[in-house]
Scaffold this motif. Structure first.
Motif, PDB file in Angstrom:
ATOM      1  N   VAL A  98      -2.582   9.646   4.473  1.00 52.96           N
ATOM      2  CA  VAL A  98      -1.906   8.701   5.351  1.00 52.96           C
ATOM      3  C   VAL A  98      -1.617   9.388   6.687  1.00 52.96           C
ATOM      4  CG1 VAL A  98       0.105   7.203   5.631  1.00 52.96           C
ATOM      5  CG2 VAL A  98      -0.910   7.503   3.362  1.00 52.96           C
ATOM      6  N   HIS A  99      -1.949   8.686   7.766  1.00 53.51           N
ATOM      7  CA  HIS A  99      -1.772   9.237   9.108  1.00 53.51           C
ATOM      8  C   HIS A  99      -1.578   8.095  10.112  1.00 53.51           C
ATOM      9  CE1 HIS A  99      -6.164   8.536   8.706  1.00 53.51           C
ATOM     10  NE2 HIS A  99      -6.064   8.140   9.964  1.00 53.51           N
ATOM     11  N   THR A 100      -1.285   8.477  11.338  1.00 51.25           N
ATOM     12  CA  THR A 100      -1.198   7.530  12.445  1.00 51.25           C
ATOM     13  C   THR A 100      -2.043   8.077  13.590  1.00 51.25           C
ATOM     14  OG1 THR A 100       0.736   8.599  13.413  1.00 51.25           O
ATOM     15  CG2 THR A 100       1.155   6.811  11.831  1.00 51.25           C
ATOM     16  N   HIS A 101      -2.176   7.270  14.628  1.00 52.45           N
ATOM     17  CA  HIS A 101      -2.866   7.678  15.853  1.00 52.45           C
ATOM     18  C   HIS A 101      -2.035   7.230  17.045  1.00 52.45           C
ATOM     19  CE1 HIS A 101      -6.569   8.504  13.604  1.00 52.45           C
ATOM     20  NE2 HIS A 101      -6.369   7.361  12.977  1.00 52.45           N
ATOM     21  N   THR A 102      -2.298   7.811  18.193  1.00 54.74           N
ATOM     22  CA  THR A 102      -1.622   7.375  19.414  1.00 54.74           C
ATOM     23  C   THR A 102      -2.424   6.279  20.121  1.00 54.74           C
ATOM     24  OG1 THR A 102      -2.637   9.185  20.625  1.00 54.74           O
ATOM     25  CG2 THR A 102      -0.405   9.562  19.760  1.00 54.74           C
ATOM     26  N   ILE A 118      -3.398   0.259   4.593  1.00 53.77           N
ATOM     27  CA  ILE A 118      -2.489   0.128   5.734  1.00 53.77           C
ATOM     28  C   ILE A 118      -1.079  -0.137   5.242  1.00 53.77           C
ATOM     29  CG2 ILE A 118      -1.997  -1.210   7.827  1.00 53.77           C
ATOM     30  CD1 ILE A 118      -5.020  -1.976   7.846  1.00 53.77           C
ATOM     31  N   LYS A 119      -0.101   0.501   5.899  1.00 56.61           N
ATOM     32  CA  LYS A 119       1.301   0.235   5.584  1.00 56.61           C
ATOM     33  C   LYS A 119       1.725  -1.012   6.336  1.00 56.61           C
ATOM     34  CE  LYS A 119       5.863   2.169   5.235  1.00 56.61           C
ATOM     35  NZ  LYS A 119       6.668   3.382   5.236  1.00 56.61           N
ATOM     36  N   LYS A 143       0.651   2.870  13.447  1.00 60.22           N
ATOM     37  CA  LYS A 143       0.748   2.188  12.144  1.00 60.22           C
ATOM     38  C   LYS A 143       0.120   3.095  11.089  1.00 60.22           C
ATOM     39  CE  LYS A 143       0.626  -2.571  11.095  1.00 60.22           C
ATOM     40  NZ  LYS A 143       1.953  -2.552  10.628  1.00 60.22           N
ATOM     41  N   ALA A 144       0.898   3.446  10.064  1.00 61.70           N
ATOM     42  CA  ALA A 144       0.428   4.348   9.008  1.00 61.70           C
ATOM     43  C   ALA A 144      -0.724   3.712   8.242  1.00 61.70           C
ATOM     44  CB  ALA A 144       1.572   4.688   8.062  1.00 61.70           C
ATOM     45  N   HIS A 145      -1.769   4.510   7.981  1.00 58.47           N
ATOM     46  CA  HIS A 145      -2.962   4.001   7.313  1.00 58.47           C
ATOM     47  C   HIS A 145      -3.857   5.169   6.915  1.00 58.47           C
ATOM     48  CE1 HIS A 145      -4.454   4.848  11.302  1.00 58.47           C
ATOM     49  NE2 HIS A 145      -5.659   4.930  10.765  1.00 58.47           N
ATOM     50  N   PHE A 146      -4.910   4.857   6.202  1.00 58.61           N
ATOM     51  CA  PHE A 146      -6.050   5.755   6.052  1.00 58.61           C
ATOM     52  C   PHE A 146      -7.264   4.945   5.663  1.00 58.61           C
ATOM     53  CE2 PHE A 146      -4.518   6.084   1.665  1.00 58.61           C
ATOM     54  CZ  PHE A 146      -5.677   6.149   0.909  1.00 58.61           C
ATOM     55  N   PHE A 147      -8.420   5.575   5.735  1.00 61.00           N
ATOM     56  CA  PHE A 147      -9.695   4.920   5.478  1.00 61.00           C
ATOM     57  C   PHE A 147     -10.441   5.696   4.398  1.00 61.00           C
ATOM     58  CE2 PHE A 147     -14.256   4.625   6.084  1.00 61.00           C
ATOM     59  CZ  PHE A 147     -14.430   3.266   6.090  1.00 61.00           C
ATOM     60  N   THR A 148     -11.160   4.977   3.551  1.00 61.84           N
ATOM     61  CA  THR A 148     -12.038   5.624   2.584  1.00 61.84           C
ATOM     62  C   THR A 148     -13.234   4.721   2.306  1.00 61.84           C
ATOM     63  OG1 THR A 148     -12.112   6.864   0.523  1.00 61.84           O
ATOM     64  CG2 THR A 148     -10.907   4.765   0.482  1.00 61.84           C
ATOM     65  N   ALA A 169      -5.916  12.424  14.334  1.00 59.91           N
ATOM     66  CA  ALA A 169      -4.945  11.916  13.362  1.00 59.91           C
ATOM     67  C   ALA A 169      -3.658  12.737  13.403  1.00 59.91           C
ATOM     68  CB  ALA A 169      -5.535  11.969  11.954  1.00 59.91           C
ATOM     69  N   HIS A 170      -2.545  12.045  13.135  1.00 58.99           N
ATOM     70  CA  HIS A 170      -1.239  12.682  13.027  1.00 58.99           C
ATOM     71  C   HIS A 170      -0.721  12.387  11.621  1.00 58.99           C
ATOM     72  CE1 HIS A 170      -1.379  13.314  17.350  1.00 58.99           C
ATOM     73  NE2 HIS A 170      -1.795  12.058  17.439  1.00 58.99           N
ATOM     74  N   PRO A 171      -0.529  13.423  10.775  1.00 55.54           N
ATOM     75  CA  PRO A 171      -0.077  13.201   9.393  1.00 55.54           C
ATOM     76  C   PRO A 171       1.201  12.366   9.342  1.00 55.54           C
ATOM     77  CG  PRO A 171      -0.658  15.499   9.749  1.00 55.54           C
ATOM     78  CD  PRO A 171      -0.679  14.837  11.101  1.00 55.54           C
ATOM     79  N   TYR A 172       1.289  11.530   8.313  1.00 58.76           N
ATOM     80  CA  TYR A 172       2.432  10.650   8.124  1.00 58.76           C
ATOM     81  C   TYR A 172       2.910  10.834   6.686  1.00 58.76           C
ATOM     82  CZ  TYR A 172       5.170   6.303   8.079  1.00 58.76           C
ATOM     83  OH  TYR A 172       6.171   5.373   7.986  1.00 58.76           O
ATOM     84  N   ALA A 173       4.014  11.526   6.533  1.00 58.37           N
ATOM     85  CA  ALA A 173       4.563  11.764   5.188  1.00 58.37           C
ATOM     86  C   ALA A 173       5.297  10.517   4.741  1.00 58.37           C
ATOM     87  CB  ALA A 173       5.499  12.969   5.210  1.00 58.37           C
ATOM     88  N   ASP A 174       4.887   9.975   3.609  1.00 55.68           N
ATOM     89  CA  ASP A 174       5.509   8.751   3.093  1.00 55.68           C
ATOM     90  C   ASP A 174       5.607   8.858   1.574  1.00 55.68           C
ATOM     91  OD1 ASP A 174       6.429   6.251   2.419  1.00 55.68           O
ATOM     92  OD2 ASP A 174       4.898   5.168   3.563  1.00 55.68           O
ATOM     93  N   PRO A 175       6.805   9.218   1.061  1.00 57.34           N
ATOM     94  CA  PRO A 175       6.959   9.343  -0.392  1.00 57.34           C
ATOM     95  C   PRO A 175       6.743   8.036  -1.146  1.00 57.34           C
ATOM     96  CG  PRO A 175       9.047   9.713   0.760  1.00 57.34           C
ATOM     97  CD  PRO A 175       8.003   9.520   1.804  1.00 57.34           C
ATOM     98  N   SER A 176       6.794   6.887  -0.451  1.00 56.48           N
ATOM     99  CA  SER A 176       6.589   5.610  -1.136  1.00 56.48           C
ATOM    100  C   SER A 176       5.108   5.308  -1.375  1.00 56.48           C
ATOM    101  CB  SER A 176       7.205   4.474  -0.321  1.00 56.48           C
ATOM    102  OG  SER A 176       6.447   4.217   0.854  1.00 56.48           O
ATOM    103  N   PHE A 177       4.210   6.058  -0.722  1.00 61.55           N
ATOM    104  CA  PHE A 177       2.781   5.787  -0.882  1.00 61.55           C
ATOM    105  C   PHE A 177       2.269   6.344  -2.199  1.00 61.55           C
ATOM    106  CE2 PHE A 177      -1.667   7.029  -0.578  1.00 61.55           C
ATOM    107  CZ  PHE A 177      -2.216   5.779  -0.406  1.00 61.55           C
ATOM    108  N   GLN A 178       1.517   5.515  -2.930  1.00 62.16           N
ATOM    109  CA  GLN A 178       0.862   5.954  -4.165  1.00 62.16           C
ATOM    110  C   GLN A 178      -0.598   5.564  -4.086  1.00 62.16           C
ATOM    111  OE1 GLN A 178       2.913   4.166  -7.453  1.00 62.16           O
ATOM    112  NE2 GLN A 178       4.851   5.123  -6.945  1.00 62.16           N
ATOM    113  N   LYS A 179      -1.486   6.560  -4.351  1.00 67.25           N
ATOM    114  CA  LYS A 179      -2.927   6.284  -4.273  1.00 67.25           C
ATOM    115  C   LYS A 179      -3.395   5.336  -5.326  1.00 67.25           C
ATOM    116  CE  LYS A 179      -5.154   9.710  -1.587  1.00 67.25           C
ATOM    117  NZ  LYS A 179      -6.268  10.543  -1.402  1.00 67.25           N
TER     118      LYS A 179
END
Length: 179
Positions: A98-102, A118-119, A143-148, A169-179
């Motif tokens: 999970v990361h964000t961008h500017t 996407i969060k 906006k927190a997200h990732f792609f696969t 990318a800028h890392p986004y730590a989110d303990p609520s995210f589960q893969k």
């Protein structure tokens, strides 16, 4: 056509207008480009020469320039990923956290399939946007997200950027995210 799966409820959203409306509520741009104009030999080709990448960009030039003009994108390129991509698994690890961008992260899928996770808003939580050829998505900056990749592990996409440095990318730590 894109399909959405809301992770908390496993609810699925289908149909272009329903997908577009849901994503609009989540501040995510969704459009659809005509895949019929891409030459047949490039519709399922995932190892591309520089000439073939240039051909794809040429075919979609009007669409790209329209989107770029509306959204301020200044540069674009093609990314092609498949099992033939050197170090694919290592590359995916970079994308799959999970990361964000500017700036917006924009992908116009020309072949294959992929998923943006996407969060969303607090009432929605994380959701998957399953994309295929013709789907265009723009995840807003910050906006927190990732792609696969999906199970076929093949995709070709046009990437559009505001910043000329490309994907940062800028890392986004989110303990609520589960893969």
């Amino acid at each position: 056509m894109a399909e959405i799966r809301i992770r908390n409820t496993n609810e699925r959203i289908q149909g272009e207008e329903n997908v577009r409306a849901f994503l609009e509520n989540q501040e995510v741009l969704y459009e659809h480009w005509n895949t019929d104009k891409l030459p047949e030999e490039l519709r399922e080709k995932f190892i591309l020469s520089d000439e073939e990448k240039a051909q794809i960009l040429s075919v979609y030039d009007e669409d790209i320039r329209d989107l770029a003009g509306r959204r301020g994108y200044r540069t674009w390129d093609i990314i092609a990923l498949s099992d033939a991509t050197p170090n694919l698994d290592e590359l995916l690890k970079k994308f799959e956290s999970v990361h964000t961008h500017t700036e917006d992260e924009v992908r116009a899928i020309t072949a294959g399939k992929g998923i943006f996770i996407i969060k969303g808003t607090d009432d929605v939580g994380y959701f998957d946007v399953e994309l295929e050829a013709g789907d265009v998505i723009s995840v807003p900056e910050h906006k927190a997200h990732f792609f696969t990749l999906m199970e076929n592990r093949q995709i070709v996409a046009v990437r559009l950027f505001i910043e000329t440095e490309g994907w940062i990318a800028h890392p986004y730590a989110d303990p609520s995210f589960q893969k």
